[in-house]
Design a protein around this motif. Structure first.
Motif, PDB file in Angstrom:
ATOM      1  N   ASN A 152       0.847  -1.190   0.000  1.00 14.63           N
ATOM      2  CA  ASN A 152       0.000   0.000   0.000  1.00 14.63           C
ATOM      3  C   ASN A 152       0.884   1.243   0.000  1.00 14.63           C
ATOM      4  O   ASN A 152       1.518   1.582   0.999  1.00 14.63           O
ATOM      5  N   LEU A 153       0.941   1.959  -1.132  1.00  8.44           N
ATOM      6  CA  LEU A 153       1.832   3.112  -1.255  1.00  8.44           C
ATOM      7  C   LEU A 153       1.365   4.301  -0.426  1.00  8.44           C
ATOM      8  O   LEU A 153       2.161   5.206  -0.142  1.00  8.44           O
ATOM      9  N   ALA A 154       0.114   4.295  -0.001  1.00  7.33           N
ATOM     10  CA  ALA A 154      -0.360   5.383   0.876  1.00  7.33           C
ATOM     11  C   ALA A 154       0.318   5.306   2.239  1.00  7.33           C
ATOM     12  O   ALA A 154       0.517   6.322   2.903  1.00  7.33           O
ATOM     13  N   VAL A 155       0.662   4.099   2.660  1.00 10.84           N
ATOM     14  CA  VAL A 155       1.318   3.894   3.954  1.00 10.84           C
ATOM     15  C   VAL A 155       2.834   3.795   3.800  1.00 10.84           C
ATOM     16  O   VAL A 155       3.590   4.223   4.670  1.00 10.84           O
ATOM     17  N   VAL A 156       3.282   3.238   2.679  1.00 10.32           N
ATOM     18  CA  VAL A 156       4.726   3.047   2.459  1.00 10.32           C
ATOM     19  C   VAL A 156       5.111   3.675   1.114  1.00 10.32           C
ATOM     20  O   VAL A 156       5.457   2.969   0.151  1.00 10.32           O
ATOM     21  N   PRO A 157       5.092   4.991   1.008  1.00 10.21           N
ATOM     22  CA  PRO A 157       5.427   5.627  -0.276  1.00 10.21           C
ATOM     23  C   PRO A 157       6.876   5.378  -0.691  1.00 10.21           C
ATOM     24  O   PRO A 157       7.203   5.474  -1.881  1.00 10.21           O
ATOM     25  N   TRP A 179       4.923  -3.058  12.090  1.00  8.55           N
ATOM     26  CA  TRP A 179       3.558  -3.549  11.962  1.00  8.55           C
ATOM     27  C   TRP A 179       2.946  -3.759  13.347  1.00  8.55           C
ATOM     28  O   TRP A 179       3.637  -4.041  14.318  1.00  8.55           O
ATOM     29  N   THR A 180       1.648  -3.603  13.423  1.00 11.25           N
ATOM     30  CA  THR A 180       0.951  -3.745  14.706  1.00 11.25           C
ATOM     31  C   THR A 180       0.038  -4.960  14.746  1.00 11.25           C
ATOM     32  O   THR A 180      -0.219  -5.509  15.812  1.00 11.25           O
ATOM     33  N   THR A 181      -0.465  -5.373  13.576  1.00 15.58           N
ATOM     34  CA  THR A 181      -1.387  -6.506  13.501  1.00 15.58           C
ATOM     35  C   THR A 181      -1.064  -7.320  12.259  1.00 15.58           C
ATOM     36  O   THR A 181      -0.701  -6.766  11.218  1.00 15.58           O
ATOM     37  N   ALA A 182      -1.184  -8.636  12.398  1.00 13.10           N
ATOM     38  CA  ALA A 182      -0.941  -9.512  11.248  1.00 13.10           C
ATOM     39  C   ALA A 182      -1.991 -10.616  11.215  1.00 13.10           C
ATOM     40  O   ALA A 182      -2.533 -11.002  12.258  1.00 13.10           O
ATOM     41  N   GLU A 183      -2.269 -11.087  10.024  1.00 19.87           N
ATOM     42  CA  GLU A 183      -3.243 -12.160   9.821  1.00 19.87           C
ATOM     43  C   GLU A 183      -2.642 -13.178   8.866  1.00 19.87           C
ATOM     44  O   GLU A 183      -2.105 -12.815   7.822  1.00 19.87           O
ATOM     45  N   HIS A 184      -2.725 -14.450   9.236  1.00 22.78           N
ATOM     46  CA  HIS A 184      -2.234 -15.523   8.382  1.00 22.78           C
ATOM     47  C   HIS A 184      -3.391 -16.383   7.905  1.00 22.78           C
ATOM     48  O   HIS A 184      -4.307 -16.681   8.657  1.00 22.78           O
ATOM     49  N   LYS A 185      -3.306 -16.800   6.668  1.00 21.63           N
ATOM     50  CA  LYS A 185      -4.257 -17.752   6.100  1.00 21.63           C
ATOM     51  C   LYS A 185      -3.444 -18.848   5.424  1.00 21.63           C
ATOM     52  O   LYS A 185      -2.566 -18.565   4.614  1.00 21.63           O
ATOM     53  N   ILE A 186      -3.732 -20.098   5.736  1.00 21.43           N
ATOM     54  CA  ILE A 186      -2.937 -21.220   5.246  1.00 21.43           C
ATOM     55  C   ILE A 186      -3.827 -22.146   4.431  1.00 21.43           C
ATOM     56  O   ILE A 186      -4.949 -22.469   4.841  1.00 21.43           O
ATOM     57  N   GLY A 217      -0.288   1.461  12.401  1.00 27.22           N
ATOM     58  CA  GLY A 217      -1.218   2.475  12.906  1.00 27.22           C
ATOM     59  C   GLY A 217      -1.788   3.356  11.806  1.00 27.22           C
ATOM     60  O   GLY A 217      -2.825   3.995  11.986  1.00 27.22           O
ATOM     61  N   GLN A 218      -1.142   3.341  10.635  1.00 30.57           N
ATOM     62  CA  GLN A 218      -1.588   4.171   9.511  1.00 30.57           C
ATOM     63  C   GLN A 218      -2.532   3.439   8.562  1.00 30.57           C
ATOM     64  O   GLN A 218      -3.080   4.053   7.654  1.00 30.57           O
ATOM     65  N   GLY A 219      -2.705   2.136   8.778  1.00 30.14           N
ATOM     66  CA  GLY A 219      -3.595   1.386   7.909  1.00 30.14           C
ATOM     67  C   GLY A 219      -2.940   0.135   7.364  1.00 30.14           C
ATOM     68  O   GLY A 219      -1.856  -0.264   7.805  1.00 30.14           O
ATOM     69  N   PRO A 220      -3.564  -0.519   6.364  1.00 31.93           N
ATOM     70  CA  PRO A 220      -3.007  -1.740   5.778  1.00 31.93           C
ATOM     71  C   PRO A 220      -1.641  -1.475   5.136  1.00 31.93           C
ATOM     72  O   PRO A 220      -1.470  -0.491   4.416  1.00 31.93           O
TER      73      PRO A 220
END
Length: 249
Positions: A152-157, A179-186, A217-220
């Motif tokens: 996401n370039l809005a968060v990581v330009p 990062w503050t939150t992470a989600e895994h899908k396997i 904290g800034q988003g995805p």
């Protein structure tokens, strides 16, 4: 370790045979599934006793480099990497834990506007600016996994200016954005033609897929999908009982 008490010559030969076979396996000269020459043939090649070769083979089996099958012979084992389900793991560290050299190849990097599918994957609004990257990670000479990533370039330009030529995108991101939150899908999938080509496996081979989303904290921040040959990777989870649940074993 010696093969004959008091025999420095035999001990040196034992170490030389061990190093030679280890080198052939770890370099990829003898790939997973390769049948190692029979002990009698190795004894002839190295001009030594079969007992010396047998002890070398026992050490290789204990180290997890070969599998020994009665009558069928010994075969190079498929390396088994482990990563924790609840952690953001480092692929280079996984590869090096196998005793193999690590490398990665950036297949492509591009910037574009998010599609409807991208929005679903990354939890962003349609039309957002994205960077996408496709990499192949290697263990020795063999592909270890494929990495497909959206940023996401809005968060990581800063990702606009990075070509990821010297550092994989995942490690680069960890240095840029906490990062503050992470989600895994396997999940498990059968390798399609392009996946099979990049991993150098047969089409239809079972693969392990790990998808991850992270937020700050800034988003995805990023969505990434790692695809591993199914017989070369293991996921491990460690957990404790919830405080409001009875202890069960």
């Amino acid at each position: 370790m010696t093969t004959k008490t008091g025999s420095g010559k035999e001990a040196t030969l034992h170490q030389r045979i061990l190093r030679d076979i280890e080198s052939r396996i770890l370099s990829g000269e003898w790939p997973p599934g390769y049948r190692v020459p029979f002990e009698v043939d190795l004894a002839t090649e190295y001009d030594c006793s079969r007992m010396t070769v047998n002890k070398v083979m026992t050490e290789l089996a204990k180290a997890g480099l070969i599998e020994r099958h009665r009558k069928a012979g010994s075969f190079v084992r498929q390396p088994q990497a482990q990563s924790a389900v609840l952690e953001i793991h480092d692929i280079e560290a996984e590869v090096k834990s196998l005793g193999l050299a690590y490398a990665f190849e950036l297949v492509r990097k591009a910037e574009r506007v998010a599609s409807a599918d991208d929005c679903r994957l990354l939890d962003i609004g349609e039309g957002a600016a994205l960077a996408e990257a496709l990499c192949i990670h290697f263990a020795g000479e063999r592909p270890f996994c494929i990495e497909e990533r959206l940023i996401n370039l809005a968060v990581v330009p800063e990702a606009t200016a990075s070509d990821f030529a010297g550092m994989p995108p995942g490690r680069w991101l960890l240095r840029q954005v906490p990062w503050t939150t992470a989600e895994h899908k396997i999940s498990a999938v059968s390798a399609e033609a392009e996946t099979a080509r990049m991993l150098r496996i047969a089409k239809g081979t079972a693969c392990l897929v790990v998808e991850r989303r992270t937020w700050s904290g800034q988003g995805p921040v990023t969505w990434v999908r790692f695809t591993y040959p199914g017989d070369s990777h293991t996921l491990v989870a460690r957990f404790t009982p919830a405080s409001n649940q009875p202890d069960r074993t």
